[in-house]
Every structure is written in C-alpha cells, then in structure tokens.
Design a protein around this motif. Structure first.
Motif, mmCIF file in Angstrom:
data_model
loop_
_atom_site.group_PDB
_atom_site.id
_atom_site.type_symbol
_atom_site.label_atom_id
_atom_site.label_comp_id
_atom_site.label_asym_id
_atom_site.label_seq_id
_atom_site.Cartn_x
_atom_site.Cartn_y
_atom_site.Cartn_z
ATOM 1 N N ASP A 149 -0.203 -7.014 -9.212
ATOM 2 C CA ASP A 149 0.517 -5.753 -9.393
ATOM 3 C C ASP A 149 0.048 -4.781 -8.319
ATOM 4 N N PRO A 150 0.554 -4.951 -7.074
ATOM 5 C CA PRO A 150 0.056 -4.119 -5.979
ATOM 6 C C PRO A 150 0.363 -2.644 -6.167
ATOM 7 N N SER A 151 -0.577 -1.826 -5.753
ATOM 8 C CA SER A 151 -0.382 -0.378 -5.771
ATOM 9 C C SER A 151 0.522 -0.020 -4.600
ATOM 10 N N PRO A 152 1.686 0.574 -4.867
ATOM 11 C CA PRO A 152 2.545 0.951 -3.734
ATOM 12 C C PRO A 152 1.889 2.073 -2.948
ATOM 13 N N PRO A 153 1.895 1.955 -1.628
ATOM 14 C CA PRO A 153 1.249 2.998 -0.830
ATOM 15 C C PRO A 153 2.099 4.253 -0.748
ATOM 16 N N LEU A 154 1.408 5.369 -0.647
ATOM 17 C CA LEU A 154 2.039 6.639 -0.331
ATOM 18 C C LEU A 154 1.925 6.754 1.178
ATOM 19 N N VAL A 155 3.046 6.807 1.855
ATOM 20 C CA VAL A 155 3.027 6.798 3.311
ATOM 21 C C VAL A 155 2.931 8.232 3.817
ATOM 22 N N SER A 156 1.934 8.458 4.648
ATOM 23 C CA SER A 156 1.757 9.775 5.256
ATOM 24 C C SER A 156 1.751 9.602 6.763
#
Length: 182
Positions: free
Chosen positions: A19-26
């Motif tokens: 269950d990968p943590s979706p990245p917050l793209v900055s």
C-alpha cells in the motif's frame, strides 16, 4: 533512536510495498507520507533533518516542516527562524512518549494536507494564536476576524444559539420519544 528488533522495518517495507504512500509532489521533489508504526525504541534519540535543512537568513516564510509537526508561525505563513526547531522537538517528544501524533491535518481519502483542519487542531489543543500574531499572518482575513475567540458572555446572546429548536432542525433534534411505527 535504536531498536532492539529490526524486523519492524521489514514489516514497514512490506506494508509500503503493498500500500504505497502516494507522494506529494513539490518543486523540490516528491514528499512521501509514512504509515504509523509502534516501534520499541531504546537508547538516546538522535536528531536529524533528513536533508531538509533550510537557511533562515533573512527570516524565511517557506512552507517547511513535516505536516504533523509544522510550527504555528510556519502554519500561519509568518517569518520564522530557528525556534521552529524547538517546536519540532517538543512535538516529536510527545509523539515518542504517547505513541501517536498530536496533530493529523491530512485528508486520508485524498492524501493531502488540509490547512483549515490544521488550524482547527492547533486551536483545539492550544487555543487561538494571539490576536497580534494572527493579524500579522497573510491568512488572517481568510481564517480569523478581529475577535478571534468569543468570550462565554458573548455566546449567551449569540444569534445562532438564540434560534428556536424548530428552526435549528437537525442541529438540535428533539428529546421527545419517537412515535412507534406500526
């Protein structure tokens, strides 16, 4: 901190692969949320910035720090300096002692930080920021007014609280027993 049994890290790795943590793209790259864990820790804590050190000369207003430990001045988009590190140590210490985060301003369904939720949690635990601090924030007019928090005497005659029960509808359901269904 050290751990006696490193199998927990394998469990975390397995959980993350399922269950990968979706990245917050900055603009500085992806930021990954991690799953909560209950580690058996021992030894002395070692503080690190995980490569996220920021220069604060002149005072910074960057949106910095992890979501769960963002200092009030960062949250309010005010200039900040190194005292935010003391805030982080305090929040982290509480997390280590309690085994949970004090703040959790994340919409789990959409995997995103929710600023109004963060403000509500901070105010719920700590009370409102000083009016002076709140007024310096560029967010002031969006989330605060000149009163910041009403006094109890003010609420006694509040327009909303003075509405009759039938106008309030579901906000204050009747205390009467429901009619039996035949």
């Amino acid at each position: 901190m050290a751990t006696e049994d490193d199998t927990i890290f394998h469990d975390i790795e397995s959980q993350e692969s399922k269950d990968p943590s979706p990245p917050l793209v900055s603009d500085k790259g992806p930021i990954y949320h991690s799953h909560p864990t209950m580690l058996e820790l021992s030894g002395h804590p070692i503080l690190t910035d995980f490569g996220d050190m920021r220069l604060v000369e002149p005072m910074s207003t960057d949106w910095a720090m992890p979501d769960i430990s963002r200092a009030p001045e960062v949250l309010l988009k005010l200039p900040w300096t190194d005292p935010v590190d003391i805030w982080s140590v305090g929040v982290m210490t509480l997390e280590l002692l309690e085994g949970k985060n004090l703040f959790d301003p994340v919409d789990r369904e959409n995997h995103q930080y929710v600023l109004p939720l963060a403000l509500a949690q901070y105010i719920g635990y700590l009370g409102p920021p000083s009016l002076e601090m709140a007024k310096r924030s560029p967010l002031f007019s969006q989330y605060f007014d000149d009163q910041v928090r009403a006094q109890s005497a003010d609420l006694l005659t509040d327009e909303w609280l003075m509405k009759p029960n039938d106008i309030m509808g579901l906000a204050f359901p009747s205390q009467e027993e429901p009619e039996p269904v035949s």
